[in-house]
Scaffold this active site. Structure first.
Site, PDB file in Angstrom:
ATOM      1  N   THR A  19      83.334  10.566  24.833  1.00 34.23           N
ATOM      2  CA  THR A  19      82.450  11.244  25.785  1.00 34.23           C
ATOM      3  C   THR A  19      82.801  12.727  25.903  1.00 34.23           C
ATOM      4  OG1 THR A  19      82.353   9.182  27.025  1.00 34.23           O
ATOM      5  CG2 THR A  19      81.583  11.148  28.161  1.00 34.23           C
ATOM      6  N   VAL A 138      91.703  16.918  36.757  1.00 33.57           N
ATOM      7  CA  VAL A 138      91.445  16.678  38.184  1.00 33.57           C
ATOM      8  C   VAL A 138      90.019  17.131  38.515  1.00 33.57           C
ATOM      9  CG1 VAL A 138      92.194  17.172  40.549  1.00 33.57           C
ATOM     10  CG2 VAL A 138      93.882  17.121  38.701  1.00 33.57           C
ATOM     11  N   GLU A 196      83.569   1.651  34.787  1.00 35.90           N
ATOM     12  CA  GLU A 196      83.998   0.994  33.551  1.00 35.90           C
ATOM     13  C   GLU A 196      83.784  -0.513  33.688  1.00 35.90           C
ATOM     14  OE1 GLU A 196      85.450   2.549  30.927  1.00 35.90           O
ATOM     15  OE2 GLU A 196      85.466   4.531  31.861  1.00 35.90           O
ATOM     16  N   LYS A 211      95.290  11.794  39.837  1.00 30.26           N
ATOM     17  CA  LYS A 211      94.785  13.154  40.106  1.00 30.26           C
ATOM     18  C   LYS A 211      95.549  13.794  41.261  1.00 30.26           C
ATOM     19  CE  LYS A 211      90.304  11.855  38.287  1.00 30.26           C
ATOM     20  NZ  LYS A 211      89.075  11.151  38.621  1.00 30.26           N
TER      21      LYS A 211
HETATM   22  N1  LIG Z   1      84.645  10.864  30.750  1.00 30.09           N
HETATM   23  C1  LIG Z   1      84.822  11.814  31.671  1.00 30.09           C
HETATM   24  O1  LIG Z   1      83.890  12.266  32.311  1.00 30.09           O
HETATM   25  C2  LIG Z   1      86.206  12.361  31.913  1.00 30.09           C
HETATM   26  C3  LIG Z   1      86.392  13.315  32.926  1.00 30.09           C
HETATM   27  C4  LIG Z   1      87.659  13.860  33.130  1.00 30.09           C
HETATM   28  C5  LIG Z   1      88.709  13.443  32.323  1.00 30.09           C
HETATM   29  N2  LIG Z   1      88.498  12.499  31.377  1.00 30.09           N
HETATM   30  C6  LIG Z   1      89.643  12.116  30.519  1.00 30.09           C
HETATM   31  O2  LIG Z   1      89.309  12.508  29.187  1.00 30.09           O
HETATM   32  C7  LIG Z   1      89.965  11.645  28.257  1.00 30.09           C
HETATM   33  C8  LIG Z   1      88.917  11.082  27.304  1.00 30.09           C
HETATM   34  O3  LIG Z   1      87.946  10.406  28.056  1.00 30.09           O
HETATM   35  P1  LIG Z   1      86.555   9.958  27.418  1.00 30.09           P
HETATM   36  O4  LIG Z   1      85.723   9.515  28.575  1.00 30.09           O
HETATM   37  O5  LIG Z   1      86.025  11.001  26.507  1.00 30.09           O
HETATM   38  O6  LIG Z   1      87.024   8.676  26.595  1.00 30.09           O
HETATM   39  P2  LIG Z   1      86.267   7.951  25.394  1.00 30.09           P
HETATM   40  O7  LIG Z   1      84.803   8.163  25.491  1.00 30.09           O
HETATM   41  O8  LIG Z   1      86.788   6.554  25.345  1.00 30.09           O
HETATM   42  O9  LIG Z   1      86.782   8.766  24.121  1.00 30.09           O
HETATM   43  C9  LIG Z   1      88.054   8.636  23.577  1.00 30.09           C
HETATM   44  C10 LIG Z   1      87.905   8.676  22.069  1.00 30.09           C
HETATM   45  O10 LIG Z   1      89.212   8.767  21.478  1.00 30.09           O
HETATM   46  C11 LIG Z   1      89.306   7.775  20.456  1.00 30.09           C
HETATM   47  N3  LIG Z   1      90.701   7.355  20.333  1.00 30.09           N
HETATM   48  C12 LIG Z   1      91.414   6.542  21.142  1.00 30.09           C
HETATM   49  N4  LIG Z   1      92.688   6.447  20.697  1.00 30.09           N
HETATM   50  C13 LIG Z   1      92.776   7.207  19.595  1.00 30.09           C
HETATM   51  C14 LIG Z   1      93.828   7.515  18.683  1.00 30.09           C
HETATM   52  N5  LIG Z   1      95.035   6.987  18.824  1.00 30.09           N
HETATM   53  N6  LIG Z   1      93.565   8.346  17.645  1.00 30.09           N
HETATM   54  C15 LIG Z   1      92.330   8.867  17.498  1.00 30.09           C
HETATM   55  N7  LIG Z   1      91.289   8.609  18.317  1.00 30.09           N
HETATM   56  C16 LIG Z   1      91.505   7.805  19.361  1.00 30.09           C
HETATM   57  C17 LIG Z   1      88.422   6.638  20.944  1.00 30.09           C
HETATM   58  O11 LIG Z   1      88.085   5.796  19.883  1.00 30.09           O
HETATM   59  P3  LIG Z   1      87.695   4.253  20.197  1.00 30.09           P
HETATM   60  O12 LIG Z   1      86.499   4.307  21.065  1.00 30.09           O
HETATM   61  O13 LIG Z   1      87.442   3.663  18.855  1.00 30.09           O
HETATM   62  O14 LIG Z   1      88.887   3.655  20.906  1.00 30.09           O
HETATM   63  C18 LIG Z   1      87.236   7.423  21.509  1.00 30.09           C
HETATM   64  O15 LIG Z   1      86.322   7.780  20.503  1.00 30.09           O
HETATM   65  C19 LIG Z   1      90.699  10.601  29.113  1.00 30.09           C
HETATM   66  O16 LIG Z   1      92.023  11.036  29.301  1.00 30.09           O
HETATM   67  C20 LIG Z   1      89.948  10.640  30.427  1.00 30.09           C
HETATM   68  O17 LIG Z   1      90.755  10.228  31.524  1.00 30.09           O
HETATM   69  C21 LIG Z   1      87.289  11.954  31.131  1.00 30.09           C
END
Ligand SMILES: NC(=O)c1ccc[n+]([C@@H]2O[C@H](COP(=O)([O-])OP(=O)(O)OC[C@H]3O[C@@H](n4cnc5c(N)ncnc54)[C@H](OP(=O)(O)O)[C@@H]3O)[C@@H](O)[C@H]2O)c1
Length: 435
Positions: A19, A138, A196, A211
């Site tokens: 994302t 955060v 989730e 956070k």
């Molecule tokens: N989403 C938000 O709005 C938001 C806001 C603030 C902070 N965050 C933080 O941002 C981070 C990412 O969140 P997200 O929502 O973008 O998560 P996400 O959609 O699950 O994206 C994570 C990506 O990283 C890949 N991945 C996981 N482990 C990996 C590894 N060892 N090597 C390479 N690629 C790997 C995943 O692949 P697979 O899907 O195949 O596992 C997925 O494509 C997290 O720390 C989250 O707490 C997110």
């Protein structure tokens, strides 16, 4: 005099194209030129690493940019900044530490990692004299980290109250506005993509505690042992208490509370009753907000989207550009100034002083309320108001007490006795009240 060398191209390694990662990539594709005009720095995504990308998604990327292996990024000497957006503790921790050791700066969204291993991660960054940006960790799009680190540099923050988890705020809003029960509101949030499939981190308050730990470290310049943060989620909350709170002029929010006391820090996450006229009471749906008091600036309110592809990516970009500008200027000043913390002890929860909302479920007969009031009194808890609520249940009626400020230790010992009384039919509901 020799002019400092100006490097205009800064190369990025993007780890995780989920994302937030895809939002960052999209913004760079769209805005790199505008950013260059504004800053003089040309951002280039040199490599992208993700565990798995479909053929279609790979085909849409420039040739040779993608690798499923993080080493491709770490071993590339031309990459200046590693942007970690995979989440989770392992292998994110090892990858970040390796990146720092290899002289790369890091931007991360990983609040769980920073909350639980902040000391080690920030220590590694300081040792390597490399930057670590974590704005997005955060409250997503809200520039709270930069505001505390830079905008409030001459201030001491005395306290903050934050609605820092959009999932919980959405659920509480639906429960409060529409009388939905917790399970129905959670199911709806999941259906809308606001929760989730496994919502435990959110509804049990752990994400908010992460956070809180990250923000408190910065705001109070103290190491925060994550285990010292008190955490209580919203799962047990009933619509009944939300309604009774409303009748008393209060709104229930899941708050992340950080306070600097004389000798201690108060760090706690729990459902909290706030007066309806408090600025945070009107924050609805998935929105986040932080109400913060600083000694010179006074009261401040930050409000915005805490999650989502582009809102989160916007905050990541802010860190990338800040670090890239420093790289381009060859500026080696330590960005971690102001977050080199000491250790202020965290107040044990039993020593907390708070006002309380108590709902007793009792058999409707004379003398019961007197016995409860007596037990509270013996434990130095003074009662502000008592209301017996109507009930269609033959067996018991709800009675709501509001207390004056009391100690949590005394409250717990009083309730341990009250809950044993024959005429008290359920475990007492306790909510802490902030003003
Ligand atoms: N989403 C938000 O709005 C938001 C806001 C603030 C902070 N965050 C933080 O941002 C981070 C990412 O969140 P997200 O929502 O973008 O998560 P996400 O959609 O699950 O994206 C994570 C990506 O990283 C890949 N991945 C996981 N482990 C990996 C590894 N060892 N090597 C390479 N690629 C790997 C995943 O692949 P697979 O899907 O195949 O596992 C997925 O494509 C997290 O720390 C989250 O707490 C997110």
């Amino acid at each position: 005099m020799k002019k400092p060398e100006i490097r205009k191209t800064v190369q990025l390694g993007l780890l995780g194209l989920g994302t937030v990662g895809s939002g960052v990539y999209e913004i760079i594709q769209r805005e790199a030129r505008a950013i260059e005009v504004k800053t003089g720095v040309h951002l280039v995504v040199r490599k992208i690493c993700d565990k798995y990308l479909s053929q279609t998604r790979r085909a849409a990327l420039p040739r040779g940019i993608f690798s499923p292996d993080a080493d491709a990024l770490l071993n590339d000497p031309t990459i200046d900044i590693v942007v970690e957006l995979i989440g989770g503790i392992h292998p994110a921790k090892e990858i970040i530490e390796k990146a720092l050791k290899r002289g790369k700066h890091v931007v991360t969204a990983n609040k769980a990692l920073l909350a639980e291993y902040g000391e080690s991660i920030f220590g590694s960054a300081a040792k390597a004299r490399r930057e670590i940006g974590f704005e997005v960790s955060v409250c997503g799009a809200i520039p709270i980290i930069k505001s505390v680190k830079e905008g409030l540099i001459s201030n001491n923050v005395s306290h903050f109250l934050g609605i820092v988890n959009g999932t919980c705020n959405y659920i509480l809003t639906r429960m409060s506005q529409d009388g939905m029960d917790f399970d129905a509101a959670l199911a709806e949030a999941q259906g809308q993509g606001f929760a989730e499939r496994d919502p435990r981190l959110d509804v049990e308050g752990i994400d908010s505690a992460h956070k809180l730990a990250v923000l408190a470290r910065l705001a109070f310049r103290s190491e925060i042992p994550f285990g010292a943060v008190f955490v209580e989620g919203i799962r047990g909350l009933s619509v009944k208490d939300i309604r009774y709170a409303k009748e008393l002029g209060y709104t229930i929010k899941l708050l992340a509370i950080g306070k600097r006391l004389k000798k201690n820090l108060e760090l706690r996450v729990h459902p909290t009753m706030l007066p309806d006229n408090h600025p945070l009471s009107g924050v609805r749906g998935v929105y986040n907000a932080v109400f913060l008091h600083a000694d010179q600036a006074g009261d401040l309110l930050f409000y915005g989207k805490g999650a989502g592809k582009l809102p989160a990516a916007s905050a990541v970009m802010s860190d990338i550009v800040d670090i890239a500008k420093k790289i381009a200027r060859n500026d080696r000043t330590d960005a971690l100034t102001g977050i080199r913390p000491g250790t202020i002890p965290v107040l044990p929860m039993k020593d907390l002083r708070s006002r309380y909302y108590l709902r007793f479920q009792v058999v409707d007969k004379p003398g019961v309320l007197g016995r409860i009031a007596q037990t509270l009194g013996r434990n130095h808890i003074s009662i502000l108001s008592v209301q017996q609520k109507e009930s269609h249940d033959q067996k018991s009626v709800p009675v709501v007490f509001l207390t004056y400020e009391a100690s949590e230790r005394n409250l717990r010992s009083a309730l341990a006795r009250v809950d044993l009384l024959d005429d008290v039919t359920e475990k007492t509901v306790v909510l802490r009240v902030e003003s």
